[in-house]
Design a protein around this motif. Structure first.
Motif, PDB file in Angstrom:
ATOM      1  N   LYS A  67      44.728  88.810  60.161  1.00  0.00           N
ATOM      2  CA  LYS A  67      43.944  90.080  60.233  1.00  0.00           C
ATOM      3  C   LYS A  67      43.283  90.898  58.804  1.00  0.00           C
ATOM      4  CE  LYS A  67      48.661  91.066  62.234  1.00  0.00           C
ATOM      5  NZ  LYS A  67      49.545  92.122  62.397  1.00  0.00           N
ATOM      6  N   ARG A  68      43.310  89.956  57.543  1.00  0.00           N
ATOM      7  CA  ARG A  68      42.857  90.282  56.726  1.00  0.00           C
ATOM      8  C   ARG A  68      42.330  89.224  55.207  1.00  0.00           C
ATOM      9  NH1 ARG A  68      41.832  94.150  52.013  1.00  0.00           N
ATOM     10  NH2 ARG A  68      40.718  93.122  51.279  1.00  0.00           N
ATOM     11  N   ILE A  69      41.082  88.819  55.333  1.00  0.00           N
ATOM     12  CA  ILE A  69      40.611  87.350  55.017  1.00  0.00           C
ATOM     13  C   ILE A  69      39.821  88.470  53.320  1.00  0.00           C
ATOM     14  CG2 ILE A  69      38.740  85.833  54.591  1.00  0.00           C
ATOM     15  CD1 ILE A  69      40.343  85.194  56.772  1.00  0.00           C
ATOM     16  N   VAL A  70      41.082  87.376  52.773  1.00  0.00           N
ATOM     17  CA  VAL A  70      40.760  88.196  51.220  1.00  0.00           C
ATOM     18  C   VAL A  70      39.442  86.685  50.587  1.00  0.00           C
ATOM     19  CG1 VAL A  70      41.620  87.775  48.149  1.00  0.00           C
ATOM     20  CG2 VAL A  70      42.284  89.000  50.453  1.00  0.00           C
ATOM     21  N   ASP A  71      38.088  87.027  50.204  1.00  0.00           N
ATOM     22  CA  ASP A  71      37.282  85.717  49.534  1.00  0.00           C
ATOM     23  C   ASP A  71      37.969  85.838  48.523  1.00  0.00           C
ATOM     24  OD1 ASP A  71      35.509  84.274  49.363  1.00  0.00           O
ATOM     25  OD2 ASP A  71      34.184  85.183  50.384  1.00  0.00           O
ATOM     26  N   ALA A  72      38.112  84.367  48.124  1.00  0.00           N
ATOM     27  CA  ALA A  72      38.354  83.723  46.459  1.00  0.00           C
ATOM     28  C   ALA A  72      37.708  83.126  46.437  1.00  0.00           C
ATOM     29  CB  ALA A  72      39.589  83.336  47.002  1.00  0.00           C
ATOM     30  N   LYS A  73      36.459  82.843  46.537  1.00  0.00           N
ATOM     31  CA  LYS A  73      35.256  81.349  46.369  1.00  0.00           C
ATOM     32  C   LYS A  73      34.936  82.363  45.221  1.00  0.00           C
ATOM     33  CE  LYS A  73      33.688  80.470  51.263  1.00  0.00           C
ATOM     34  NZ  LYS A  73      34.321  81.551  51.714  1.00  0.00           N
ATOM     35  N   GLY A  74      35.420  80.962  44.480  1.00  0.00           N
ATOM     36  CA  GLY A  74      34.806  81.133  42.268  1.00  0.00           C
ATOM     37  C   GLY A  74      35.936  81.834  41.806  1.00  0.00           C
ATOM     38  N   MET A  75      37.180  82.086  42.172  1.00  0.00           N
ATOM     39  CA  MET A  75      38.195  82.699  42.027  1.00  0.00           C
ATOM     40  C   MET A  75      38.887  81.639  41.541  1.00  0.00           C
ATOM     41  SD  MET A  75      37.586  85.842  41.317  1.00  0.00           S
ATOM     42  CE  MET A  75      35.566  85.612  41.084  1.00  0.00           C
ATOM     43  N   ILE A  76      40.448  81.633  40.780  1.00  0.00           N
ATOM     44  CA  ILE A  76      41.347  81.235  40.171  1.00  0.00           C
ATOM     45  C   ILE A  76      42.988  82.061  41.097  1.00  0.00           C
ATOM     46  CG2 ILE A  76      43.598  80.710  38.775  1.00  0.00           C
ATOM     47  CD1 ILE A  76      40.213  79.359  38.267  1.00  0.00           C
ATOM     48  N   VAL A  77      43.235  81.010  41.555  1.00  0.00           N
ATOM     49  CA  VAL A  77      44.329  81.794  42.738  1.00  0.00           C
ATOM     50  C   VAL A  77      45.837  81.337  41.590  1.00  0.00           C
ATOM     51  CG1 VAL A  77      45.237  81.668  44.700  1.00  0.00           C
ATOM     52  CG2 VAL A  77      42.534  81.734  44.666  1.00  0.00           C
ATOM     53  N   ALA A  78      46.868  81.984  41.679  1.00  0.00           N
ATOM     54  CA  ALA A  78      47.391  81.120  41.423  1.00  0.00           C
ATOM     55  C   ALA A  78      48.934  82.163  41.409  1.00  0.00           C
ATOM     56  CB  ALA A  78      47.913  81.928  39.810  1.00  0.00           C
ATOM     57  N   PRO A  79      50.567  81.892  41.591  1.00  0.00           N
ATOM     58  CA  PRO A  79      51.488  82.649  42.240  1.00  0.00           C
ATOM     59  C   PRO A  79      51.523  83.996  40.794  1.00  0.00           C
ATOM     60  CG  PRO A  79      52.192  80.186  40.929  1.00  0.00           C
ATOM     61  CD  PRO A  79      50.903  80.439  41.480  1.00  0.00           C
ATOM     62  N   GLY A  80      51.862  85.004  41.565  1.00  0.00           N
ATOM     63  CA  GLY A  80      51.660  86.316  40.670  1.00  0.00           C
ATOM     64  C   GLY A  80      52.709  85.244  39.161  1.00  0.00           C
ATOM     65  N   PHE A  81      52.475  86.540  38.058  1.00  0.00           N
ATOM     66  CA  PHE A  81      52.494  85.902  36.734  1.00  0.00           C
ATOM     67  C   PHE A  81      54.488  86.642  36.979  1.00  0.00           C
ATOM     68  CE2 PHE A  81      48.299  85.402  35.591  1.00  0.00           C
ATOM     69  CZ  PHE A  81      47.885  84.704  35.966  1.00  0.00           C
ATOM     70  N   ILE A  82      55.790  86.220  35.814  1.00  0.00           N
ATOM     71  CA  ILE A  82      56.730  86.901  35.650  1.00  0.00           C
ATOM     72  C   ILE A  82      56.513  86.801  34.714  1.00  0.00           C
ATOM     73  CG2 ILE A  82      58.828  86.167  36.017  1.00  0.00           C
ATOM     74  CD1 ILE A  82      58.154  84.259  38.422  1.00  0.00           C
ATOM     75  N   ASP A  83      56.927  88.154  33.950  1.00  0.00           N
ATOM     76  CA  ASP A  83      57.823  88.243  32.248  1.00  0.00           C
ATOM     77  C   ASP A  83      59.297  88.514  32.490  1.00  0.00           C
ATOM     78  OD1 ASP A  83      57.616  89.522  29.504  1.00  0.00           O
ATOM     79  OD2 ASP A  83      55.671  90.756  30.268  1.00  0.00           O
ATOM     80  N   PRO A  84      59.484  87.418  31.181  1.00  0.00           N
ATOM     81  CA  PRO A  84      60.818  87.907  31.139  1.00  0.00           C
ATOM     82  C   PRO A  84      61.303  88.388  29.915  1.00  0.00           C
ATOM     83  CG  PRO A  84      59.520  85.745  30.444  1.00  0.00           C
ATOM     84  CD  PRO A  84      58.477  86.228  30.832  1.00  0.00           C
ATOM     85  N   HIS A  85      60.666  88.993  29.885  1.00  0.00           N
ATOM     86  CA  HIS A  85      60.710  89.965  28.521  1.00  0.00           C
ATOM     87  C   HIS A  85      60.173  91.320  28.071  1.00  0.00           C
ATOM     88  CE1 HIS A  85      62.898  90.602  24.131  1.00  0.00           C
ATOM     89  NE2 HIS A  85      62.222  91.124  24.287  1.00  0.00           N
TER      90      HIS A  85
END
Length: 521
Positions: A67-85
């Motif tokens: 339904k929706r395409i996100v063009d990530a060519k040339g981008m870094i794709v990572a898990p969402g960051f987690i801030d423990p403090h």
């Protein structure tokens, strides 16, 4: 350098990361053609398919109708960051829907944060977690019960040990909070009235958290040379972990002030010896040479804080205590490098150092500090760490990225982005993969965030897409509220929270309750 590192990894086979796409599957969102860091594996150029709140495909197939395409060519794709403090509890509970989105975090790719740190977490963890049901939030959050809040509720702000009845009441509060979903027990033993506790008291409460599968998290008693010293405070954490049989986490690990700068190798050796003995010890760190706290916490001797602010103000006018108090302030000012190293970040003297204030008021720095505190206890940024210590801690595989996000400091708006731009790209202290894994999967694994911290089929779809050329902090000590640059897309539980570099206004975050072990009444 980043493009070179990525090119070395492109082409890694990803077929083992997940099953083939399901025939006739229509994905809600497909992230297409990015360089994917899963949180566990080598990077590869590939695609991610999302259905609802879950990742349903990770691999190299292009047969992913969406339904929706996100063009990530040339981008870094990572898990969402987690801030423990963080100290974002008030923002997450705000009556303002825009504030609850936490733009400062989303625009860095941070999709989950912990609150209640430094011993400040409400004993009513159930209420804290339930808030998201009536006040939708932009990011996920988990919560600690705070030792300071517990001690003050039961004992007040005085400098004394609990009696048997009070200790049982405190243990009861910790047990209830654990059964409501608390991550564990958080302490801020540097701060009064927590600083008035003895190690044994903390051990007893930590045993309760341990019985329910919790973690002991601590702003240690001394990051400098105020009382027991940095090494002594680390030894106290190890003692608590050993005697309470609980995993221990050291908050914003650092060597603060001129007396302890250069001690990072010694502290690392202590921790790794404890790990080798069987203890589980981790830490988080923010990538800034300046810490953030209040003027009172920076300069006032602990004995002078007994009884809280009213008692402190009376001591300012007590001739019998004046010289002892001034001597203590003078010594603490020396530890922090002098009046020019303390930048006031709120109130009447915003963005002026204590040295500036002293000159303006025609007072010596100690008198100026007392004059300012009579008005209020403003937040300060304290420049007190060496780059050698910062990088030594950062290289450790058990040190994860954190922000200690609190008002007036650029770490709220820029910690993750700064770590990437300065310590990955500019200075090559750690690799891109290390940065990502120590901002995602290490944190998720340490604190038991099931289904988060990795780009993996079946996991929750918390994902960041950022431009490796422009991802950086824009916040400064003088302008701490500038949003980071370079984040293109952020997905929180399958919902686009940032789209093409712009906040969507969608609040898809969730309260993450820890599942307690043991018996809950």
């Amino acid at each position: 350098m980043i493009s070179r590192r990525i090119s070395l990894l492109v082409g890694i086979a990803a077929l083992s990361l997940g099953a083939a796409p399901k025939p006739h599957q229509i994905y809600d969102v497909v992230i297409l053609g990015g360089t994917v860091y899963t949180g566990s594996d080598e990077a590869f150029v590939g695609n991610i398919g999302i259905v609802g709140d879950k990742i349903m495909y990770v691999g190299t197939s292009n047969d992913l109708p969406a339904k929706r395409i996100v063009d990530a060519k040339g981008m870094i794709v990572a898990p969402g960051f987690i801030d423990p403090h963080t100290h974002m509890g008030p923002e997450l509970a705000s009556n303002d829907p825009k504030t609850r989105l936490i733009p400062a975090f989303l625009m860095q790719g941070v999709t989950t944060a912990f609150i209640g740190n430094d011993g400040g977490g409400s004993p009513d963890v159930g209420k804290v977690l339930a808030s998201a049901q009536t006040k939708p939030v932009g990011i996920n959050y988990a919560a600690y019960i705070g030792f300071g809040a517990v001690r003050e509720q039961v004992m007040g702000a005085g400098d004394r040990a609990p009696n048997a009845e009070e200790l049982e009441k405190m243990k009861g509060l910790v047990g209830t909070a654990m059964c409501q979903g608390s991550l564990g027990l958080s302490t801020g033993l540097f701060y009064a009235p927590q600083s008035f506790s003895k190690t044994g008291e903390v051990v007893e409460l930590s045993k309760v958290a341990a019985a329910h599968g919790g973690v002991y998290d601590s702003h240690i008693r001394d990051e400098s040379s105020y009382t027991v010293g940095l090494a002594g405070a680390i030894e106290e954490v190890l003692t608590i972990a050993r005697e309470a049989r609980i995993p221990a986490h050291i908050a914003h690990i650092k060597a603060l002030g001129v007396d302890v700068q250069g001690q990072a190798p010694k502290i690392i050796a202590m921790i790794e010896a404890a790990q080798a003995s069987g203890l589980t010890i981790t830490a988080d760190q923010y990538p800034w040479s300046a810490s953030g706290t209040s003027l009172v916490a920076s300069l006032m001797p602990l004995w002078a804080q007994d009884g809280g602010r009213p008692a402190l103000l009376k001591r300012f006018d007590d001739a019998a205590q004046r010289e002892k108090l001034r001597a203590g302030i003078t010594e603490n000012l020396r530890k922090r490098g002098g009046a020019e190293k303390l930048l006031i970040v709120e109130g009447k003297y915003l963005n002026r150092t204590l040295a500036d204030v002293a000159k303006e008021r025609n007072e010596d720095p100690v008198t100026a500090a007392i004059s300012v505190i009579r008005i209020a206890d403003p937040g300060v940024v304290s420049f007190n760490q060496s780059e050698g210590d910062i990088t030594a801690f950062m290289k450790m595989p058990w040190v994860m990225t954190g922000s200690d996000a609190s008002g007036g400091h650029p770490r709220v708006f820029g910690s993750f982005a700064r770590k990437y731009a300065k310590y990955v790209v500019a200075e090559n202290v750690i690799t891109l993969r290390q940065f990502i894994e120590r901002s995602t999967s290490l944190t998720a694994d340490t604190f038991g965030l099931t289904g988060r911290g990795r780009i993996k089929q079946g996991n929750f779809a918390d994902i960041v897409v950022f431009d490796p050329k422009t991802y950086a902090s824009q916040a400064t000590y003088e302008q701490p509220k500038l949003l980071a640059s370079g984040v293109r897309t952020v997905v929180v539980n399958g919902v686009l929270a940032v789209d093409n570099g712009t906040m969507t206004g969608k609040a898809a975050g969730r309260a993450l309750a820890h599942k307690p072990t043991g018996v809950c009444k």
